[in-house]
Design a protein around this motif. Sequence first.
Motif, mmCIF file in Angstrom:
data_model
loop_
_atom_site.group_PDB
_atom_site.id
_atom_site.type_symbol
_atom_site.label_atom_id
_atom_site.label_comp_id
_atom_site.label_asym_id
_atom_site.label_seq_id
_atom_site.Cartn_x
_atom_site.Cartn_y
_atom_site.Cartn_z
ATOM 1 N N THR A 163 -21.403 38.458 11.833
ATOM 2 C CA THR A 163 -22.807 38.548 12.230
ATOM 3 C C THR A 163 -23.585 37.298 11.839
ATOM 4 O O THR A 163 -24.528 36.919 12.535
ATOM 5 C CB THR A 163 -23.502 39.789 11.627
ATOM 6 O OG1 THR A 163 -23.309 39.803 10.217
ATOM 7 C CG2 THR A 163 -22.984 41.063 12.251
ATOM 8 N N GLU A 164 -23.196 36.654 10.765
ATOM 9 C CA GLU A 164 -23.874 35.417 10.368
ATOM 10 C C GLU A 164 -23.666 34.344 11.439
ATOM 11 O O GLU A 164 -24.607 33.643 11.826
ATOM 12 C CB GLU A 164 -23.341 34.942 9.019
ATOM 13 C CG GLU A 164 -24.140 33.821 8.409
ATOM 14 C CD GLU A 164 -23.653 33.486 7.007
ATOM 15 O OE1 GLU A 164 -23.561 32.288 6.707
ATOM 16 O OE2 GLU A 164 -23.374 34.417 6.231
ATOM 17 N N LYS B 19 -26.143 31.451 16.101
ATOM 18 C CA LYS B 19 -26.020 30.967 17.475
ATOM 19 C C LYS B 19 -27.151 31.506 18.363
ATOM 20 O O LYS B 19 -27.397 30.972 19.438
ATOM 21 C CB LYS B 19 -24.675 31.397 18.088
ATOM 22 C CG LYS B 19 -23.486 30.734 17.458
ATOM 23 C CD LYS B 19 -23.451 29.275 17.814
ATOM 24 C CE LYS B 19 -22.223 28.597 17.244
ATOM 25 N NZ LYS B 19 -22.176 27.198 17.575
ATOM 26 N N HIS B 20 -27.824 32.554 17.925
ATOM 27 C CA HIS B 20 -28.863 33.192 18.745
ATOM 28 C C HIS B 20 -30.168 32.401 18.657
ATOM 29 O O HIS B 20 -30.681 32.166 17.563
ATOM 30 C CB HIS B 20 -29.082 34.635 18.301
ATOM 31 C CG HIS B 20 -29.679 35.490 19.361
ATOM 32 N ND1 HIS B 20 -30.966 35.329 19.796
ATOM 33 C CD2 HIS B 20 -29.146 36.497 20.095
ATOM 34 C CE1 HIS B 20 -31.210 36.214 20.739
ATOM 35 N NE2 HIS B 20 -30.117 36.930 20.947
ATOM 36 N N LEU C 175 -21.265 37.197 21.540
ATOM 37 C CA LEU C 175 -22.118 36.099 22.025
ATOM 38 C C LEU C 175 -22.170 36.094 23.555
ATOM 39 O O LEU C 175 -23.239 35.934 24.154
ATOM 40 C CB LEU C 175 -21.610 34.744 21.528
ATOM 41 C CG LEU C 175 -21.856 34.409 20.061
ATOM 42 C CD1 LEU C 175 -21.177 33.090 19.697
ATOM 43 C CD2 LEU C 175 -23.340 34.347 19.757
ATOM 44 N N GLU C 176 -21.017 36.263 24.155
ATOM 45 C CA GLU C 176 -20.932 36.301 25.618
ATOM 46 C C GLU C 176 -21.758 37.473 26.165
ATOM 47 O O GLU C 176 -22.485 37.321 27.153
ATOM 48 C CB GLU C 176 -19.452 36.461 26.015
ATOM 49 C CG GLU C 176 -19.173 36.306 27.482
ATOM 50 C CD GLU C 176 -17.681 36.428 27.752
ATOM 51 O OE1 GLU C 176 -17.313 37.338 28.532
ATOM 52 O OE2 GLU C 176 -16.900 35.628 27.189
ATOM 53 N N GLU D 168 -23.923 30.860 25.001
ATOM 54 C CA GLU D 168 -22.721 30.018 25.031
ATOM 55 C C GLU D 168 -22.489 29.462 23.655
ATOM 56 O O GLU D 168 -23.398 29.006 22.984
ATOM 57 C CB GLU D 168 -22.896 28.866 26.012
ATOM 58 C CG GLU D 168 -22.703 29.255 27.445
ATOM 59 C CD GLU D 168 -22.680 28.039 28.369
ATOM 60 O OE1 GLU D 168 -22.116 27.000 27.968
ATOM 61 O OE2 GLU D 168 -23.230 28.152 29.455
ATOM 62 N N ASN D 169 -21.230 29.477 23.221
ATOM 63 C CA ASN D 169 -20.870 28.875 21.943
ATOM 64 C C ASN D 169 -20.482 27.429 22.204
ATOM 65 O O ASN D 169 -19.503 27.145 22.851
ATOM 66 C CB ASN D 169 -19.703 29.633 21.290
ATOM 67 C CG ASN D 169 -19.401 29.083 19.923
ATOM 68 O OD1 ASN D 169 -20.237 28.436 19.310
ATOM 69 N ND2 ASN D 169 -18.212 29.360 19.432
ATOM 70 N N LYS D 170 -21.316 26.538 21.700
ATOM 71 C CA LYS D 170 -21.090 25.106 21.936
ATOM 72 C C LYS D 170 -20.245 24.518 20.833
ATOM 73 O O LYS D 170 -20.318 24.835 19.721
ATOM 74 C CB LYS D 170 -22.423 24.377 22.028
ATOM 75 C CG LYS D 170 -23.272 24.926 23.142
ATOM 76 C CD LYS D 170 -24.707 24.428 23.007
ATOM 77 C CE LYS D 170 -25.546 25.174 24.036
ATOM 78 N NZ LYS D 170 -26.733 25.729 23.547
#
Length: 177
Positions: free
Chosen positions: A33-34, A39-40, A169-170, A175-177
């Motif tokens: 969750t961290e 990422k949010h 995340l998806e 998007e995870n960069k």
Amino acid sequence: MEKFMKLLLLSGILVMLTSVNHVFAQKWGYIDTEFILNKHPDYKLVQQELETLSSQWKKEAQNLDREIKEMLNTLKAEEVLLTEEMYQERMQAIEEKQKQAVAFNNRTFGVNGQYYQKQTELMQPLQSKIYDAIDRVAKRNGLAGLFDKAAGLGLIYTDPRHDYSEFVLEELGIENK
């Protein structure tokens, strides 16, 4: 009677073994969750707002402390010129100001203080979004449960194949960069 006890014992062991097999047959995974929070984009906004509020409140607390120090310095400088009664009045005013400072700090930064309440208020909608995404990911992947790696629940090793953080995340459209 002895045969009955053996039969009862064997059936108990059989029930336990099938229960254990059932638990191990479940599909489990974990998330971080961290990692998801960081990422949010909304999390960054929440953190900025909390930092702004915290800075304002810290300045107020520092101003109260500065006033108390100034009152003490003034009292010390004028101490020889004051009567006992005047000295006691000023000491009482300083003590009152100190009580106000402590009350302000408790009210603002205490266990259920304004900072904590604001943090809860701002984080609740984001936590709900993330929880809903976790719920959808778990159901879509047929998971019996997910552990939270960030919670530190004694996970000594985690196989990246079972990390569902990217799926969450998806699901959130990030998007995870």
